[in-house]
Design an enzyme around this catalytic site. Structure first.
Site, PDB file in Angstrom:
ATOM      1  N   LYS A 171      16.154  -0.831  -0.770  1.00 51.00           N
ATOM      2  CA  LYS A 171      15.317   0.372  -0.699  1.00 51.00           C
ATOM      3  C   LYS A 171      14.510   0.370   0.599  1.00 51.00           C
ATOM      4  O   LYS A 171      13.530  -0.356   0.749  1.00 51.00           O
ATOM      5  CB  LYS A 171      14.341   0.474  -1.876  1.00 51.00           C
ATOM      6  CG  LYS A 171      13.795   1.893  -1.952  1.00 51.00           C
ATOM      7  CD  LYS A 171      12.472   2.039  -2.664  1.00 51.00           C
ATOM      8  CE  LYS A 171      11.276   1.871  -1.812  1.00 51.00           C
ATOM      9  NZ  LYS A 171      11.108   2.810  -0.692  1.00 51.00           N
ATOM     10  N   SER A 222       2.817  -4.530   2.110  1.00 52.06           N
ATOM     11  CA  SER A 222       1.396  -4.866   2.015  1.00 52.06           C
ATOM     12  C   SER A 222       1.126  -5.820   0.854  1.00 52.06           C
ATOM     13  O   SER A 222       1.861  -5.837  -0.145  1.00 52.06           O
ATOM     14  CB  SER A 222       0.587  -3.583   1.817  1.00 52.06           C
ATOM     15  OG  SER A 222       0.941  -2.983   0.597  1.00 52.06           O
ATOM     16  N   THR A 223       0.046  -6.556   0.980  1.00 48.30           N
ATOM     17  CA  THR A 223      -0.354  -7.470  -0.094  1.00 48.30           C
ATOM     18  C   THR A 223      -0.699  -6.664  -1.350  1.00 48.30           C
ATOM     19  O   THR A 223      -0.381  -7.081  -2.468  1.00 48.30           O
ATOM     20  CB  THR A 223      -1.544  -8.335   0.381  1.00 48.30           C
ATOM     21  OG1 THR A 223      -1.087  -9.107   1.505  1.00 48.30           O
ATOM     22  CG2 THR A 223      -2.032  -9.283  -0.692  1.00 48.30           C
ATOM     23  N   GLU A 231       6.876 -11.146   1.268  1.00 50.60           N
ATOM     24  CA  GLU A 231       6.350 -11.375   2.618  1.00 50.60           C
ATOM     25  C   GLU A 231       5.357 -10.249   2.869  1.00 50.60           C
ATOM     26  O   GLU A 231       5.750  -9.079   2.886  1.00 50.60           O
ATOM     27  CB  GLU A 231       7.505 -11.382   3.618  1.00 50.60           C
ATOM     28  CG  GLU A 231       7.130 -12.063   4.916  1.00 50.60           C
ATOM     29  CD  GLU A 231       6.674 -11.069   5.945  1.00 50.60           C
ATOM     30  OE1 GLU A 231       5.441 -10.954   6.134  1.00 50.60           O
ATOM     31  OE2 GLU A 231       7.525 -10.395   6.533  1.00 50.60           O
ATOM     32  N   CYS A 260       3.710  -7.928  10.993  1.00 51.51           N
ATOM     33  CA  CYS A 260       2.926  -8.653   9.986  1.00 51.51           C
ATOM     34  C   CYS A 260       2.322  -9.921  10.568  1.00 51.51           C
ATOM     35  O   CYS A 260       1.267 -10.355  10.143  1.00 51.51           O
ATOM     36  CB  CYS A 260       3.771  -8.947   8.764  1.00 51.51           C
ATOM     37  SG  CYS A 260       5.310  -9.719   9.163  1.00 51.51           S
ATOM     38  N   GLU A 310      -6.453  -6.477   7.585  1.00 46.32           N
ATOM     39  CA  GLU A 310      -5.284  -6.159   8.413  1.00 46.32           C
ATOM     40  C   GLU A 310      -5.343  -4.685   8.819  1.00 46.32           C
ATOM     41  O   GLU A 310      -5.417  -3.806   7.980  1.00 46.32           O
ATOM     42  CB  GLU A 310      -3.993  -6.416   7.616  1.00 46.32           C
ATOM     43  CG  GLU A 310      -2.741  -6.190   8.430  1.00 46.32           C
ATOM     44  CD  GLU A 310      -1.460  -6.488   7.660  1.00 46.32           C
ATOM     45  OE1 GLU A 310      -1.282  -5.934   6.551  1.00 46.32           O
ATOM     46  OE2 GLU A 310      -0.653  -7.273   8.164  1.00 46.32           O
TER      47      GLU A 310
HETATM   48  O1  TXE Z   1       3.076  -0.436   2.686  1.00 41.92           O
HETATM   49  P1  TXE Z   1       3.747  -0.698   1.269  1.00 41.92           P
HETATM   50  P2  TXE Z   1       2.543   0.915   3.370  1.00 41.92           P
HETATM   51  C1  TXE Z   1       0.759  -3.305   5.514  1.00 41.92           C
HETATM   52  C2  TXE Z   1      -0.031  -2.755   6.696  1.00 41.92           C
HETATM   53  C3  TXE Z   1      -0.040  -1.288   6.416  1.00 41.92           C
HETATM   54  C4  TXE Z   1      -0.187  -1.277   4.916  1.00 41.92           C
HETATM   55  C5  TXE Z   1       0.235  -0.011   4.211  1.00 41.92           C
HETATM   56  O2  TXE Z   1      -1.329  -3.286   6.657  1.00 41.92           O
HETATM   57  O3  TXE Z   1      -1.102  -0.657   7.058  1.00 41.92           O
HETATM   58  O4  TXE Z   1       0.639  -2.342   4.490  1.00 41.92           O
HETATM   59  O5  TXE Z   1       1.589   0.305   4.495  1.00 41.92           O
HETATM   60  C6  TXE Z   1       7.467   0.150  -1.275  1.00 41.92           C
HETATM   61  N1  TXE Z   1       6.694  -0.407  -6.358  1.00 41.92           N
HETATM   62  N2  TXE Z   1       2.161  -3.498   5.824  1.00 41.92           N
HETATM   63  O6  TXE Z   1       1.748   1.695   2.408  1.00 41.92           O
HETATM   64  O7  TXE Z   1       3.199   0.202   0.233  1.00 41.92           O
HETATM   65  C7  TXE Z   1       7.482   1.229  -0.234  1.00 41.92           C
HETATM   66  O8  TXE Z   1       8.229   2.341  -0.666  1.00 41.92           O
HETATM   67  C8  TXE Z   1       7.714  -0.815  -5.600  1.00 41.92           C
HETATM   68  C9  TXE Z   1       2.533  -4.835   6.215  1.00 41.92           C
HETATM   69  O9  TXE Z   1       3.647   1.607   4.027  1.00 41.92           O
HETATM   70  O10 TXE Z   1       3.614  -2.157   1.033  1.00 41.92           O
HETATM   71  C10 TXE Z   1       8.087   0.488   0.955  1.00 41.92           C
HETATM   72  O11 TXE Z   1       9.508   0.449   0.821  1.00 41.92           O
HETATM   73  N3  TXE Z   1       7.783  -0.604  -4.268  1.00 41.92           N
HETATM   74  C11 TXE Z   1       3.963  -5.012   6.303  1.00 41.92           C
HETATM   75  C12 TXE Z   1       7.511  -0.907   0.804  1.00 41.92           C
HETATM   76  O12 TXE Z   1       7.082  -1.023  -0.556  1.00 41.92           O
HETATM   77  C13 TXE Z   1       6.759   0.031  -3.679  1.00 41.92           C
HETATM   78  C14 TXE Z   1       4.848  -3.912   6.617  1.00 41.92           C
HETATM   79  C15 TXE Z   1       6.333  -1.229   1.709  1.00 41.92           C
HETATM   80  O13 TXE Z   1       5.303  -0.314   1.489  1.00 41.92           O
HETATM   81  C16 TXE Z   1       5.652   0.478  -4.419  1.00 41.92           C
HETATM   82  C17 TXE Z   1       4.361  -2.625   6.143  1.00 41.92           C
HETATM   83  C18 TXE Z   1       5.636   0.221  -5.823  1.00 41.92           C
HETATM   84  N4  TXE Z   1       4.624   0.610  -6.601  1.00 41.92           N
HETATM   85  C19 TXE Z   1       3.046  -2.470   5.800  1.00 41.92           C
HETATM   86  N5  TXE Z   1       4.783   1.060  -3.566  1.00 41.92           N
HETATM   87  C20 TXE Z   1       4.525  -6.352   6.667  1.00 41.92           C
HETATM   88  N6  TXE Z   1       4.211  -7.397   5.903  1.00 41.92           N
HETATM   89  O14 TXE Z   1       5.281  -6.464   7.613  1.00 41.92           O
HETATM   90  C21 TXE Z   1       5.328   1.003  -2.335  1.00 41.92           C
HETATM   91  N7  TXE Z   1       6.533   0.383  -2.388  1.00 41.92           N
END
Ligand code: TXE
Length: 500
Positions: free
Chosen positions: A191, A245-246, A266, A300, A400
């Site tokens: 996904k 995200s965490t 991760e 990240c 972050e």
């Molecule tokens: O991340 P999400 P977002 C961090 C960075 C950024 C923040 C928000 O700080 O500003 O996260 O970004 C899927 N059940 N990173 O909101 O939500 C979503 O569809 C299952 C760090 O974009 O973590 C996407 O495919 N899946 C980072 C994926 O999770 C869900 C890279 C990441 O989205 C879901 C990106 C749910 N309930 C953002 N909700 C890194 N570690 O490299 C969302 N997703």
């Protein structure tokens, strides 16, 4: 062209066929409710195209296809060497289409084209080839116990793996996830992030052309809370691998707990970069710039907290500011001159600028940037931003930001540097600059992080394990260690005694 494939012409003039459906069982299909969402070009804020969004029913269809592939002869019984050959073929096809893939990546994500082409695509091809080589080189063991028993282990795939990936490296993240999963014989539901759905879809036709049996790799776009959540809760998904995200990782852990899925995560980081008094200052400034300003700061492992010894603080700050001012050209990601394109979305752009307000209110000094860089008024461009006089209690030291945004603080002793570096809920990357060999290794061992770069930063490599400690994740990707997450060990006991 059908309504599942659209002919598009990118801003660099490249015309290509963009799939917009769900890729299930090697076929393009619409979502069960016909729902779609738009992908936006972050450079001009215009819609590129709309793609289908998978419902929970679509996830179920994909899981059934993946399960059937695992059980079927074409994948389940395929010799491991042949599995590796399919992966090599896919890597070759990606390489042959790298200009188109890099174009899509730049258009959809905003990263500079030269970076997408030379760095991201190189990593995608390299990662798939690296793991293809492992397909027939992972064995069980024969374990000595007594002459009455033959005991051995075999490695088996985990099963159906849900792989939920982010938008900062859409294709690289796909390759990091697909490589080890396929090498170990799993079937996958991938996904992509809803901010960047396009490049992964282009892989679908290449997967068919490479000869992968139906159902082995399925690609489903859709919102995290719908498509992602359906993957994380589906009882027939054996594993979830997530990068993001965490906060979302916590949700996924809870969702996956119901069926006790195997999980690798991760997540976020606030990685420190330490500059000791004996460091080569120009080298430190150069890597510190790469470590935070590359990829629009959307990494990240970005070294977003720079900690500098008092004795070299002024010299480092001057060198670092000069790198930022001379290298970080912000603008059109298709221009060869550009170092930094737009942030991926309006939400990310606003997030970065909101942290500028936070920093100012907290009393830190804005040393550079801190404003929008959208010359035409359109596009999610941010000036590279540097805050000094930052202290550990400030939110800009702890949280972050995920943009071209760095904070700089001072230290007086090695012990204080280590304490400051470890003063974080995260533990992903870390970097240190010193010319003292003993100090380099001593400090490396003390840093609470999954990765330490000595005299460099963010110098990652697909052959080297990648991942974090503390709230930066669970498990490792890349390198041989990355395979651990994708097989289970079955122990087989053979009684050799003729009778009791
Ligand atoms: O991340 P999400 P977002 C961090 C960075 C950024 C923040 C928000 O700080 O500003 O996260 O970004 C899927 N059940 N990173 O909101 O939500 C979503 O569809 C299952 C760090 O974009 O973590 C996407 O495919 N899946 C980072 C994926 O999770 C869900 C890279 C990441 O989205 C879901 C990106 C749910 N309930 C953002 N909700 C890194 N570690 O490299 C969302 N997703």
């Amino acid at each position: 062209m059908s309504d599942l494939t659209v002919s598009l012409t990118a801003p660099n003039g490249r015309t290509y066929s963009q799939p917009v459906g769900l890729f299930i069982n090697n076929k393009w299909v619409k979502s069960s409710d016909g729902g779609k969402f738009a992908s936006i070009n972050p450079t001009d804020e215009k819609e590129i195209v709309s793609v289908y969004a998978a419902t929970a029913d679509d996830v179920d269809t994909a899981v059934k296809a993946a399960r059937a592939a695992l059980k079927g002869d074409a994948w389940g019984d395929l010799p491991a060497t042949d599995r590796g050959q399919l992966m090599l073929k896919l890597a070759d096809l990606i390489e042959a289409n790298k200009e188109t893939l890099a174009t899509i990546e730049t258009w959809d994500n905003g990263k500079p084209y030269s970076v997408a082409l030379n760095e991201d695509l190189g990593e995608v091809v390299g990662t798939l080839r690296y793991y293809a080589g492992y397909a027939d080189k992972r064995f069980g063991q024969v374990i000595e116990t007594s002459s009455d028993k033959l005991a051995y282990t075999v490695r088996e795939p985990v099963g159906v793996c849900g792989q939920i990936i982010p938008w900062n490296y859409p294709l690289s993240m796909a390759a990091w996830k697909l490589g080890p999963a396929l090498a170990c014989g799993n079937a996958v539901i991938l996904k992509p992030a809803e901010q960047t759905p396009l490049s992964a879809l282009f892989l679908g036709n290449l997967i068919v052309e490479a000869g992968f049996p139906p159902g082995v790799i399925n690609i489903l776009n859709g919102p995290g809370a719908v498509t992602g959540a359906a993957i994380a809760t589906h009882p027939n998904v054996d594993k979830v691998a997530f990068t993001g995200s965490t906060a979302t990782a916590r949700i996924i852990m809870k969702l996956a707990a119901g069926t006790l899925k195997n999980i690798t995560l991760e997540t976020g980081g606030k990685s420190p970069l330490l500059v000791f008094e004996d460091a080569e200052i120009d080298l430190a400034a150069e890597w510190a710039h790469i470590g935070i300003m590359s990829n629009q700061g959307q990494i990240c492992t970005a070294t977003s907290r720079i900690l500098v010894h008092d004795a070299v603080y002024d010299k480092f700050l001057e060198a670092f500011r000069s790198k930022v001012q001379s290298i970080s050209k912000v603008g059109d990601p298709f221009s060869d001159e550009t170092f930094q394109g737009p942030q991926v979305t309006k939400a990310q752009y606003e997030r970065v600028l909101s942290y500028v307000d936070v920093g100012k209110k907290e009393g830190a000094t804005l040393s550079l940037g801190g404003v929008s860089a959208a010359a035409s008024g359109k596009g999610f461009f941010v000036e590279p931003t540097v805050f000094t006089n930052v202290t550990p209690k400030m939110r800009i030291f702890q949280e972050e930001v995920f943009g071209p945004f760095v904070v700089i603080a001072r230290f007086k002793t090695e012990a204080e540097a280590i304490e400051l570096a470890n003063d974080s809920e995260y533990g992903l990357g870390s970097a240190l600059f010193t010319t003292d060999l003993t100090r380099a290794h001593r400090v490396a061992r003390k840093l609470e992080a999954g990765m330490v770069w000595i005299n460099s930063s963010n110098d990652s490599d697909f052959r080297i394990p990648f991942g974090g400690v503390k709230q930066s994740g669970i498990g490792r990707e890349l390198g041989e260690a990355g395979l651990e997450a994708y097989s289970t060990i079955k122990a087989i006991h053979v009684n050799m005694k003729p009778r009791l």
